[in-house]
Design a protein around this motif. Structure first.
Motif, PDB file in Angstrom:
ATOM      1  N   ILE A   1      -8.337   4.370  -2.010  1.00 25.10           N
ATOM      2  CA  ILE A   1      -8.328   2.833  -1.854  1.00 25.10           C
ATOM      3  C   ILE A   1      -9.904   2.258  -2.143  1.00 25.10           C
ATOM      4  O   ILE A   1     -10.570   2.650  -1.125  1.00 25.10           O
TER       5      ILE A   1
ATOM      6  N   THR B   1       0.265   5.002 -10.385  1.00 24.02           N
ATOM      7  CA  THR B   1      -0.921   4.605  -9.558  1.00 24.02           C
ATOM      8  C   THR B   1      -1.871   5.995  -9.401  1.00 24.02           C
ATOM      9  O   THR B   1      -1.535   6.940  -8.765  1.00 24.02           O
TER      10      THR B   1
ATOM     11  N   ILE C   1       0.842  -1.163  -0.127  1.00 25.56           N
ATOM     12  CA  ILE C   1       0.107   0.213   0.021  1.00 25.56           C
ATOM     13  C   ILE C   1       0.830   1.244  -0.085  1.00 25.56           C
ATOM     14  O   ILE C   1       0.607   2.070  -0.561  1.00 25.56           O
ATOM     15  N   GLU C   2       1.877   1.241   0.940  1.00 27.84           N
ATOM     16  CA  GLU C   2       2.902   2.270   0.845  1.00 27.84           C
ATOM     17  C   GLU C   2       3.376   2.677  -0.513  1.00 27.84           C
ATOM     18  O   GLU C   2       3.700   3.632  -1.031  1.00 27.84           O
ATOM     19  N   ASP C   3       3.988   1.618  -1.194  1.00 24.90           N
ATOM     20  CA  ASP C   3       4.641   1.649  -2.365  1.00 24.90           C
ATOM     21  C   ASP C   3       3.622   2.137  -3.517  1.00 24.90           C
ATOM     22  O   ASP C   3       4.019   3.052  -4.320  1.00 24.90           O
TER      23      ASP C   3
ATOM     24  N   ALA D   1      -1.024   2.684   6.842  1.00 30.55           N
ATOM     25  CA  ALA D   1      -0.542   2.888   5.635  1.00 30.55           C
ATOM     26  C   ALA D   1      -1.865   3.209   4.565  1.00 30.55           C
ATOM     27  O   ALA D   1      -1.439   4.054   3.770  1.00 30.55           O
ATOM     28  N   MET D   2      -3.000   2.767   5.109  1.00 24.55           N
ATOM     29  CA  MET D   2      -4.336   3.168   4.068  1.00 24.55           C
ATOM     30  C   MET D   2      -4.648   4.559   4.467  1.00 24.55           C
ATOM     31  O   MET D   2      -4.902   5.147   3.480  1.00 24.55           O
TER      32      MET D   2
ATOM     33  N   LYS E   1      -2.714   7.063   5.321  1.00 25.19           N
ATOM     34  CA  LYS E   1      -1.838   7.966   4.650  1.00 25.19           C
ATOM     35  C   LYS E   1      -1.485   7.751   3.208  1.00 25.19           C
ATOM     36  O   LYS E   1      -0.941   9.016   2.457  1.00 25.19           O
ATOM     37  N   CYS E   2      -1.814   6.697   2.623  1.00 24.81           N
ATOM     38  CA  CYS E   2      -1.843   6.784   1.158  1.00 24.81           C
ATOM     39  C   CYS E   2      -2.566   7.780   0.388  1.00 24.81           C
ATOM     40  O   CYS E   2      -3.651   7.971   0.833  1.00 24.81           O
TER      41      CYS E   2
ATOM     42  N   GLY F   1       1.286   4.087  -3.074  1.00 24.48           N
ATOM     43  CA  GLY F   1       0.843   5.333  -2.894  1.00 24.48           C
ATOM     44  C   GLY F   1       1.957   6.197  -3.173  1.00 24.48           C
ATOM     45  O   GLY F   1       1.930   7.525  -3.737  1.00 24.48           O
ATOM     46  N   LYS F   2       3.226   6.006  -3.213  1.00 28.81           N
ATOM     47  CA  LYS F   2       4.342   6.657  -3.774  1.00 28.81           C
ATOM     48  C   LYS F   2       4.621   6.425  -5.322  1.00 28.81           C
ATOM     49  O   LYS F   2       5.332   7.369  -6.014  1.00 28.81           O
TER      50      LYS F   2
ATOM     51  N   LYS G   1      -3.671   7.974  -2.407  1.00 28.36           N
ATOM     52  CA  LYS G   1      -4.310   7.593  -3.552  1.00 28.36           C
ATOM     53  C   LYS G   1      -5.726   7.040  -2.945  1.00 28.36           C
ATOM     54  O   LYS G   1      -5.703   6.433  -1.796  1.00 28.36           O
TER      55      LYS G   1
END
Length: 250
Positions: A100, A48, A39-41, A92-93, A95-96, A43-44, A98
Motif C-alpha cells: 500500500i 490488483t 482495502i480488504e477487497d 486491514a492494511m 493483513k493486505c 487485497g483479494k 499487496k
C-alpha cells in the motif's frame, strides 16, 4: 459541500482507494468501515498488484476522528465501536497482501497519522505536517499508537504524542521514517507515486506478498491489541475531563 465517500478503481494493476469527508477528511464510522472493506477487497482482487491510498481535497490528508461522533459517544459500547473503526482499517492494511503506497498531500492529525503510518511506503508534500492531538482532549493515540511507533520508533511516537499541540514538519516525519519522500508540490508527488506504483505492478506479486509478511512480523497480535486499545479510548472519551473539553471545542 461534497458528500463523504470512499472510492476504488483499478487500472493496469494499480488500485487507487480514495476517501473524502467535507470536514477536512475526518473519519466517521461509515467512512472507516468502507475504507477497511475497500482495502480488504483490493487485497483479494487478483487484478490488483499494488494499492495507492489517498484522500480527496488539496491541503488536508486526514483530520483524524470525527469530532461529531466523538461528542455523541454516550457509553463504553459506543466508544469501543467507534475506535474499533480505526483498528479495523489499520489491521486491514496490515493483513493486505499487496503493498500500500500512501499519498499524503497535506496536514495529517491523530488517526490520520496512524493511517499514513500503516502504509508500506509513503509519499508526501511540503504541506504534510503531522500532529497527534489526542492528549489535547483527554484521550491518547492508543489505537494508532502501534502503527505510528512501528514507523517512528518509541522515541518519535512518544515525542509527538506528548507534545500534542505542535505540528511536526514533513521533513521531521521523513527523517524519522514515516515518509519516504517529500515533494514541493502535489503534482510532483503524484507523478512520483504513479511511476513508483507502475514499477511495483511489474514485480512478482508472490515476492511482494512474502516481503510484506516479513515487514509486518511481530504484529500478529494486533487483532487483539488494537481492540484492547480501542476500549481504553472508549473509556477515556467518557471521562468528565474529555466531555468538558469537547464542549469547549464544540
Amino acid at each position: 459541500m461534497t458528500a463523504p465517500y470512499v472510492t476504488s478503481r483499478t487500472d493496469n494493476g494499480i488500485t487507487t482507494i480514495e476517501f473524502f469527508h467535507p470536514a477536512h477528511n475526518s473519519l466517521p464510522s461509515d467512512v472507516l468501515a468502507n475504507l477497511a472493506q475497500s482495502i480488504e477487497d483490493a487485497g483479494k482482487d487478483e487484478e490488483t498488484k499494488v494499492i495507492i491510498l489517498k484522500s480527496g481535497g488539496a491541503r488536508t490528508f486526514c483530520a483524524g476522528a470525527s469530532f461529531k461522533e466523538l461528542v455523541a459517544i454516550e457509553n463504553k459500547e459506543q466508544g469501543l465501536e467507534f475506535f474499533s473503526g480505526f483498528a479495523n482499517v489499520i489491521n486491514a492494511m496490515r493483513k493486505c497482501p499487496k503493498f500500500i503506497i500512501g499519498r499524503v498531500q497535506g496536514k495529517t492529525v491523530g488517526g490520520g497519522v496512524g493511517v499514513a503510518a500503516a502504509t508500506d511506503y509513503c509519499f508526501a508534500t511540503q504541506y504534510a505536517a503531522i500532529k497527534l492531538s489526542e492528549l489535547n482532549i483527554g484521550i491518547g493515540p492508543f489505537v494508532v499508537g502501534p502503527a505510528v511507533e512501528r514507523k517512528l520508533g518509541l522515541t518519535g511516537m512518544s515525542q509527538i504524542a506528548i507534545n500534542a499541540n505542535e505540528f511536526y514538519s514533513p521533513q521531521w516525519a521523513k527523517d524519522n521514517g514515516l515518509f519516504a519522500h517529500v515533494y514541493e508540490s502535489t503534482e510532483e508527488m503524484d507523478e512520483a507515486v504513479l511511476q513508483f506504483a507502475q514499477h511495483l505492478a511489474t514485480y512478482n506479486p508472490d515476492a511482494m506478498a512474502e516481503m510484506k509478511k516479513m515487514f509486518w512480523t511481530g504484529c500478529e497480535d494486533w487483532d487483539t491489541l488494537l481492540i484492547d486499545r480501542a476500549k481504553i479510548s472508549g473509556r477515556l472519551v467518557l471521562s468528565e475531563f474529555t466531555k468538558e473539553t469537547l464542549k469547549r471545542f464544540k
